[in-house]
Design a protein around this motif. Sequence first.
Motif, PDB file in Angstrom:
ATOM      1  N   UNK A 190       0.832  -1.201   0.000  1.00 32.02           N
ATOM      2  CA  UNK A 190       0.000   0.000   0.000  1.00 32.02           C
ATOM      3  C   UNK A 190       0.867   1.252   0.000  1.00 32.02           C
ATOM      4  N   UNK A 191       1.954   1.223   0.745  1.00 33.43           N
ATOM      5  CA  UNK A 191       2.862   2.374   0.758  1.00 33.43           C
ATOM      6  C   UNK A 191       3.459   2.591  -0.628  1.00 33.43           C
ATOM      7  N   UNK A 192       3.828   1.503  -1.301  1.00 28.70           N
ATOM      8  CA  UNK A 192       4.367   1.616  -2.658  1.00 28.70           C
ATOM      9  C   UNK A 192       3.321   2.171  -3.612  1.00 28.70           C
TER      10      UNK A 192
ATOM     11  N   UNK B 125       1.288   6.557  -6.877  1.00 26.50           N
ATOM     12  CA  UNK B 125       0.205   7.491  -7.195  1.00 26.50           C
ATOM     13  C   UNK B 125       0.697   8.932  -7.116  1.00 26.50           C
ATOM     14  N   UNK B 126       1.480   9.240  -6.085  1.00 23.48           N
ATOM     15  CA  UNK B 126       2.029  10.593  -5.961  1.00 23.48           C
ATOM     16  C   UNK B 126       2.949  10.899  -7.136  1.00 23.48           C
ATOM     17  N   UNK B 127       3.751   9.925  -7.531  1.00 29.89           N
ATOM     18  CA  UNK B 127       4.669  10.112  -8.651  1.00 29.89           C
ATOM     19  C   UNK B 127       3.899  10.384  -9.940  1.00 29.89           C
TER      20      UNK B 127
ATOM     21  N   UNK C 275       4.005  13.741 -12.348  1.00 29.83           N
ATOM     22  CA  UNK C 275       4.292  13.671 -13.776  1.00 29.83           C
ATOM     23  C   UNK C 275       3.137  14.268 -14.584  1.00 29.83           C
ATOM     24  N   UNK C 276       1.918  13.949 -14.200  1.00 26.81           N
ATOM     25  CA  UNK C 276       0.758  14.504 -14.885  1.00 26.81           C
ATOM     26  C   UNK C 276       0.705  16.012 -14.784  1.00 26.81           C
ATOM     27  N   UNK C 277       1.023  16.545 -13.624  1.00 27.60           N
ATOM     28  CA  UNK C 277       1.022  18.007 -13.448  1.00 27.60           C
ATOM     29  C   UNK C 277       2.090  18.654 -14.308  1.00 27.60           C
TER      30      UNK C 277
END
Length: 51
Positions: free
Chosen positions: A12-14, A19-21, A25-27
């Motif tokens: 879950x941490x991974x 998801x944050x990564x 990248x999307x931003x």
Amino acid sequence: MERDNRRERPMLADLRKFRQYTEVVGQILRDLWPLVAVAFSILGVALHQLG
């Protein structure tokens, strides 16, 4: 069952890190999209002038 929970927590941490990564990248892609469009339009004009 404790062993299963221990395996799930790092997973879950991974997933959260991934998801944050992907959000970062999307931003970046959203922010750079106008620059990419301008660069391709300039390139297209330059190639049209040469051709």
